[in-house]
Design an enzyme around this catalytic site. Structure first.
Site, PDB file in Angstrom:
ATOM      1  CE  LYS A 235      -3.403   2.883   1.077  1.00 30.23           C
ATOM      2  NZ  LYS A 235      -4.556   3.226   0.293  1.00 30.23           N
TER       3      LYS A 235
ATOM      4  CE  LYS B 208      -2.751   6.628   7.933  1.00 27.55           C
ATOM      5  NZ  LYS B 208      -3.983   5.890   8.158  1.00 27.55           N
TER       6      LYS B 208
HETATM    7  P1  NAD Z   1     -12.111   8.200   9.518  1.00 29.73           P
HETATM    8  O1  NAD Z   1     -11.342   9.060  10.453  1.00 29.73           O
HETATM    9  O2  NAD Z   1     -13.251   8.771   8.749  1.00 29.73           O
HETATM   10  O3  NAD Z   1     -12.693   6.931  10.332  1.00 29.73           O
HETATM   11  C1  NAD Z   1     -12.036   6.301  11.386  1.00 29.73           C
HETATM   12  C2  NAD Z   1     -13.099   5.916  12.402  1.00 29.73           C
HETATM   13  O4  NAD Z   1     -12.480   5.158  13.448  1.00 29.73           O
HETATM   14  C3  NAD Z   1     -13.764   7.122  13.070  1.00 29.73           C
HETATM   15  O5  NAD Z   1     -15.176   7.053  12.901  1.00 29.73           O
HETATM   16  C4  NAD Z   1     -13.372   7.001  14.545  1.00 29.73           C
HETATM   17  O6  NAD Z   1     -14.372   7.437  15.434  1.00 29.73           O
HETATM   18  C5  NAD Z   1     -13.141   5.505  14.655  1.00 29.73           C
HETATM   19  N1  NAD Z   1     -12.305   5.110  15.782  1.00 29.73           N
HETATM   20  C6  NAD Z   1     -11.115   5.624  16.175  1.00 29.73           C
HETATM   21  N2  NAD Z   1     -10.663   4.958  17.255  1.00 29.73           N
HETATM   22  C7  NAD Z   1     -11.590   4.004  17.553  1.00 29.73           C
HETATM   23  C8  NAD Z   1     -11.685   3.027  18.560  1.00 29.73           C
HETATM   24  N3  NAD Z   1     -10.750   2.874  19.491  1.00 29.73           N
HETATM   25  N4  NAD Z   1     -12.780   2.231  18.570  1.00 29.73           N
HETATM   26  C9  NAD Z   1     -13.758   2.367  17.630  1.00 29.73           C
HETATM   27  N5  NAD Z   1     -13.709   3.292  16.638  1.00 29.73           N
HETATM   28  C10 NAD Z   1     -12.636   4.103  16.631  1.00 29.73           C
HETATM   29  O7  NAD Z   1     -11.029   7.548   8.528  1.00 29.73           O
HETATM   30  P2  NAD Z   1     -11.302   6.866   7.105  1.00 29.73           P
HETATM   31  O8  NAD Z   1     -11.209   7.880   6.036  1.00 29.73           O
HETATM   32  O9  NAD Z   1     -12.501   5.987   7.206  1.00 29.73           O
HETATM   33  O10 NAD Z   1      -9.990   5.962   6.980  1.00 29.73           O
HETATM   34  C11 NAD Z   1      -9.846   4.774   7.731  1.00 29.73           C
HETATM   35  C12 NAD Z   1      -8.561   4.093   7.294  1.00 29.73           C
HETATM   36  O11 NAD Z   1      -8.637   3.812   5.897  1.00 29.73           O
HETATM   37  C13 NAD Z   1      -7.313   4.952   7.501  1.00 29.73           C
HETATM   38  O12 NAD Z   1      -6.273   4.120   7.952  1.00 29.73           O
HETATM   39  C14 NAD Z   1      -7.048   5.517   6.120  1.00 29.73           C
HETATM   40  O13 NAD Z   1      -5.682   5.815   5.906  1.00 29.73           O
HETATM   41  C15 NAD Z   1      -7.510   4.361   5.236  1.00 29.73           C
HETATM   42  N6  NAD Z   1      -7.930   4.749   3.871  1.00 29.73           N
HETATM   43  C16 NAD Z   1      -8.730   5.832   3.690  1.00 29.73           C
HETATM   44  C17 NAD Z   1      -9.137   6.162   2.395  1.00 29.73           C
HETATM   45  C18 NAD Z   1     -10.031   7.356   2.137  1.00 29.73           C
HETATM   46  O14 NAD Z   1     -10.179   7.750   0.982  1.00 29.73           O
HETATM   47  N7  NAD Z   1     -10.676   7.934   3.169  1.00 29.73           N
HETATM   48  C19 NAD Z   1      -8.737   5.377   1.312  1.00 29.73           C
HETATM   49  C20 NAD Z   1      -7.949   4.251   1.523  1.00 29.73           C
HETATM   50  C21 NAD Z   1      -7.560   3.954   2.840  1.00 29.73           C
END
Ligand code: NAD
Length: 297
Positions: A169, A244
């Site tokens: 990734k 990130k």
């Molecule tokens: P986000 O911040 O929208 O969602 C993360 C969620 O995790 C939040 O709702 C938060 O409340 C929850 N959370 C945090 N700690 C927690 C805990 N201890 N228990 C339960 N819930 C908890 O982030 P996202 O955009 O959904 O991204 C999530 C992952 O996917 C990241 O690692 C990101 O790098 C990866 N990612 C994101 C994208 C994108 O386009 N957004 C694309 C590919 C990968």
């Protein structure tokens, strides 16, 4: 029908959990955010009062969390102590390779099958079930992981052993970050040289400059109608996310003793664009900085 636990229902996890519901599975969902939980419930998930409750009778546990520290905590405090023996554990977050390997070791020591399974594709792909998954897992377990992931995936590939999914990734996104900046620099130079952007696109896309950042995701508005450049760079893949991933790549390079100078430069340029207010915009909006349209003072 499979009993699925889903922890982390943010931008990505909410769509992914909803797809598992659509596939006919029972999804017990948990997030620290009440709003995220309510959204998951509206999509047909059963909202759990705690992460412990979510995983208690799960056959498959998915986590989709912000960073390595969250994954380490949720696994140490909840998943490994409470998931039933035999549950498949799949972390889809993008995290550092070390954390992925650490969690995998802990999971293995308790007899669980674990995969680091980061995804390529944004929220639209999460909602459509068309993400690309890259897995780090034992070879013998791949088929079981692939089946659990199938409703959310257009392609699932095994990168290698634990940690290899995260390595794939961050290496892929380093290519993407560097190539996007290269394409933006070229458009900015073409403009200064009086070369029309559409002409440059047509020629370069049929020449050796051709790459995904140019022909599938063109940062210059016009030539690729589906690209975020035609929507004022809204939606798509946020600059803060690209930053990130480039930071993760630099940390990994430093730890592994690999030279990644173009990755470092890309990180610096995205950090600058982020400081200038571009963090929420699609990462191809860095074109505006390259064109001198955003004041870097
Ligand atoms: P986000 O911040 O929208 O969602 C993360 C969620 O995790 C939040 O709702 C938060 O409340 C929850 N959370 C945090 N700690 C927690 C805990 N201890 N228990 C339960 N819930 C908890 O982030 P996202 O955009 O959904 O991204 C999530 C992952 O996917 C990241 O690692 C990101 O790098 C990866 N990612 C994101 C994208 C994108 O386009 N957004 C694309 C590919 C990968």
């Amino acid at each position: 029908m499979t009993r699925v636990a889903f922890i982390g229902l943010g931008n990505m996890g909410s769509g992914m959990a909803a797809i598992q519901v659509k596939a006919g599975h029972t999804v017990r969902a948990f997030d620290l955010s009440e709003a995220a939980l309510a959204k998951a419930a509206a999509a047909g998930c059963v909202s759990a009062a705690s992460a412990v409750e979510a995983v208690a009778d799960a056959e498959v546990v998915f986590t989709m969390l912000p960073a390595g520290q969250h994954v380490r905590e949720v696994y140490a405090e909840t998943v490994l102590a409470n998931a039933p023996a035999g549950a498949l554990l799949i972390d889809c977050s993008t995290i550092d390779v070390e954390s992925a390997r650490f969690v995998a070791l802990q999971a293995r020591s308790k007899g669980f099958r674990f995969a680091d399974a980061p995804v390529s594709g944004g929220t639209a792909a999460a909602e459509a079930g068309t993400l690309a998954f890259m897995l780090g897992c034992d070879e013998a377990d791949f088929t079981a992981f692939e089946a659990a992931i199938a409703p959310m995936s257009r392609t699932t590939l095994r990168a290698g052993d634990h940690g290899a999914g995260q390595a794939a990734k961050i290496c892929n996104n380093m290519v993407l970050g560097i190539s996007m900046i290269g394409v933006c620099e070229a458009f900015a130079l073409a403009e200064k040289l009086g070369l029309e952007a559409d002409r440059f696109f047509e020629i370069s896309s049929k020449s050796s400059g051709q790459c995904w950042s140019l022909t599938s995701y063109c940062p210059w508005p016009g030539p690729v109608p589906a690209a975020p450049s035609n929507r004022n760079y809204e939606g798509g893949f946020a600059t803060s996310m690209m930053l990130k991933d480039l930071k993760l790549a630099q940390e990994a390079a430093a730890r592994a003793g690999a030279a990644a100078p173009l990755g470092a430069t890309a990180e610096g340029l995205y950090a600058l664009f982020d400081r200038l207010g571009g963090g929420d915009r699609d990462f191809s909006a860095i074109l505006e900085m390259m064109r001198g349209r955003i004041d870097a003072a």
